[in-house]
Design a protein around this motif. Sequence first.
Motif, mmCIF file in Angstrom:
data_model
loop_
_atom_site.group_PDB
_atom_site.id
_atom_site.type_symbol
_atom_site.label_atom_id
_atom_site.label_comp_id
_atom_site.label_asym_id
_atom_site.label_seq_id
_atom_site.Cartn_x
_atom_site.Cartn_y
_atom_site.Cartn_z
ATOM 1 N N TYR A 147 0.741 -17.442 -13.600
ATOM 2 C CA TYR A 147 1.045 -16.027 -13.368
ATOM 3 C C TYR A 147 1.966 -16.021 -12.154
ATOM 4 O O TYR A 147 1.477 -16.165 -11.030
ATOM 5 N N VAL A 178 1.117 -18.403 -9.267
ATOM 6 C CA VAL A 178 -0.275 -18.872 -9.389
ATOM 7 C C VAL A 178 -0.421 -19.740 -10.630
ATOM 8 O O VAL A 178 -0.208 -19.292 -11.753
ATOM 9 N N ALA A 201 -2.712 -20.956 -12.969
ATOM 10 C CA ALA A 201 -4.095 -20.663 -13.383
ATOM 11 C C ALA A 201 -4.700 -21.787 -14.217
ATOM 12 O O ALA A 201 -5.877 -22.087 -14.104
ATOM 13 N N PRO A 215 -16.266 -21.654 -10.349
ATOM 14 C CA PRO A 215 -16.167 -20.553 -9.395
ATOM 15 C C PRO A 215 -15.132 -19.512 -9.831
ATOM 16 O O PRO A 215 -14.340 -19.767 -10.734
ATOM 17 N N ASN A 216 -15.136 -18.367 -9.186
ATOM 18 C CA ASN A 216 -14.127 -17.342 -9.441
ATOM 19 C C ASN A 216 -12.735 -17.948 -9.255
ATOM 20 O O ASN A 216 -12.502 -18.687 -8.302
ATOM 21 N N GLY A 217 -11.850 -17.637 -10.186
ATOM 22 C CA GLY A 217 -10.486 -18.125 -10.070
ATOM 23 C C GLY A 217 -10.265 -19.500 -10.658
ATOM 24 O O GLY A 217 -9.149 -20.031 -10.615
ATOM 25 N N ALA A 218 -11.313 -20.097 -11.254
ATOM 26 C CA ALA A 218 -11.186 -21.453 -11.810
ATOM 27 C C ALA A 218 -10.299 -21.482 -13.047
ATOM 28 O O ALA A 218 -9.751 -22.530 -13.398
ATOM 29 N N GLY A 219 -10.197 -20.351 -13.741
ATOM 30 C CA GLY A 219 -9.349 -20.303 -14.931
ATOM 31 C C GLY A 219 -10.097 -20.023 -16.225
ATOM 32 O O GLY A 219 -9.516 -20.071 -17.306
ATOM 33 N N LYS A 220 -11.375 -19.686 -16.137
ATOM 34 C CA LYS A 220 -12.201 -19.472 -17.340
ATOM 35 C C LYS A 220 -11.661 -18.321 -18.196
ATOM 36 O O LYS A 220 -11.491 -18.454 -19.407
ATOM 37 N N THR A 221 -11.408 -17.190 -17.542
ATOM 38 C CA THR A 221 -10.938 -16.010 -18.278
ATOM 39 C C THR A 221 -9.574 -16.268 -18.908
ATOM 40 O O THR A 221 -9.313 -15.843 -20.035
ATOM 41 N N THR A 222 -8.732 -16.990 -18.191
ATOM 42 C CA THR A 222 -7.402 -17.312 -18.725
ATOM 43 C C THR A 222 -7.526 -18.197 -19.964
ATOM 44 O O THR A 222 -6.846 -17.964 -20.967
ATOM 45 N N GLU A 242 -19.870 -13.939 -19.669
ATOM 46 C CA GLU A 242 -21.029 -13.627 -18.823
ATOM 47 C C GLU A 242 -21.948 -12.602 -19.490
ATOM 48 O O GLU A 242 -22.144 -11.500 -18.968
ATOM 49 N N HIS A 261 -22.204 -17.777 -14.697
ATOM 50 C CA HIS A 261 -22.379 -18.279 -13.335
ATOM 51 C C HIS A 261 -23.786 -18.831 -13.151
ATOM 52 O O HIS A 261 -24.130 -19.322 -12.090
HETATM 53 P P1 ATP Z 1 -13.705 -15.197 -12.637
HETATM 54 O O1 ATP Z 1 -14.997 -15.946 -12.622
HETATM 55 O O2 ATP Z 1 -13.438 -14.442 -11.354
HETATM 56 O O3 ATP Z 1 -13.486 -14.354 -13.855
HETATM 57 P P2 ATP Z 1 -11.938 -17.201 -13.769
HETATM 58 O O4 ATP Z 1 -12.447 -18.587 -13.696
HETATM 59 O O5 ATP Z 1 -12.110 -16.466 -15.039
HETATM 60 O O6 ATP Z 1 -12.538 -16.331 -12.585
HETATM 61 P P3 ATP Z 1 -9.139 -16.532 -14.035
HETATM 62 O O7 ATP Z 1 -9.434 -15.077 -14.106
HETATM 63 O O8 ATP Z 1 -8.679 -17.223 -15.254
HETATM 64 O O9 ATP Z 1 -10.388 -17.327 -13.414
HETATM 65 O O10 ATP Z 1 -8.056 -16.719 -12.869
HETATM 66 C C1 ATP Z 1 -7.394 -17.963 -12.578
HETATM 67 C C2 ATP Z 1 -6.347 -17.726 -11.464
HETATM 68 O O11 ATP Z 1 -5.295 -16.904 -11.963
HETATM 69 C C3 ATP Z 1 -6.893 -16.994 -10.250
HETATM 70 O O12 ATP Z 1 -6.249 -17.540 -9.107
HETATM 71 C C4 ATP Z 1 -6.476 -15.559 -10.473
HETATM 72 O O13 ATP Z 1 -6.316 -14.885 -9.240
HETATM 73 C C5 ATP Z 1 -5.165 -15.708 -11.197
HETATM 74 N N1 ATP Z 1 -4.877 -14.594 -12.141
HETATM 75 C C6 ATP Z 1 -5.630 -14.240 -13.206
HETATM 76 N N2 ATP Z 1 -5.063 -13.231 -13.884
HETATM 77 C C7 ATP Z 1 -3.926 -12.923 -13.211
HETATM 78 C C8 ATP Z 1 -2.879 -11.953 -13.398
HETATM 79 N N3 ATP Z 1 -2.893 -11.111 -14.430
HETATM 80 N N4 ATP Z 1 -1.871 -11.935 -12.509
HETATM 81 C C9 ATP Z 1 -1.833 -12.796 -11.463
HETATM 82 N N5 ATP Z 1 -2.765 -13.744 -11.237
HETATM 83 C C10 ATP Z 1 -3.807 -13.798 -12.093
#
Ligand code: ATP
Length: 231
Positions: A16, A19, A21, A40-47, A156, A188
């Motif tokens: 992104y 970043v 991801a 952890p938050n930001g690890a990339g799971k949602t992506t 989750e 988590h």
């Molecule tokens: P969480 O547990 O908080 O949901 P996650 O493991 O799902 O975290 P992601 O949401 O995939 O992690 O985020 C991975 C990285 O990409 C993070 O650094 C996040 O800040 C960044 N990121 C995610 N979506 C976007 C976006 N739309 N624009 C910019 N950066 C993004």
Amino acid sequence: SDRSTLATLRGVHKQYGAVHALRGMELSLRGGELLALLGPNGAGKTTAIALLLGLLRADQGEVALFGRDPQDIVARRHIGVMLQDAQLPPTLTVGELLRQGASYYPAPREVGACAVVAGVDDLLRRRYGKLSGGQQRRVQFALALVGNPRLLFLDEPTVGLDLQSRQGLWRAIRQLVAEGCGVVLTTHYLEEAEALADRVCVMAGGRIVSEGSVDALRARVAIKRVRCRSR
Ligand code: ATP
């Protein structure tokens, strides 16, 4: 049941802006298997999940659902999704919600059967907005089943629920896996992974840093603790 490969990510990168991801993400899932994605938050799971759902495109690497492009309409018919921030119309009854959901699919699963699996068959005439948090979450789960998915994504699914509600949802998830459905779950809670997962993938910094059974993972965590103490 169907044990063929349902979903794969191979060498996937996603940025992104600046970043990074995902950095070389690898994943594969079969029917009848539940994979828990921890990290952890930001690890990339949602992506990673958004790529499998066809909501985002990879910058580099291969993403496949049932051997197809995740944006292919045929592939999308066979997935079910339960997201964290599901907002459903509060005045509809559970039965109305499920029938409406089923109407979007060419070959839906019977609404009554979805309700039984999710443990909400006694709530069909109740208005969604009047239900407890745990009941609402089970309705969301039932709704994820109406398309008769071969692969289910649960983001989750039990966050914020009390233990009894969490265990109710765990039973429903286990039943679906026993029917041969593949499930990718983010969580988590290590005990949730322990209760459900055949395989755990721990993500950090946009890739999988540890993978295996929950027991193997626990052993590794224990070893790390011992090492820390002996320093
Ligand atoms: P969480 O547990 O908080 O949901 P996650 O493991 O799902 O975290 P992601 O949401 O995939 O992690 O985020 C991975 C990285 O990409 C993070 O650094 C996040 O800040 C960044 N990121 C995610 N979506 C976007 C976006 N739309 N624009 C910019 N950066 C993004």
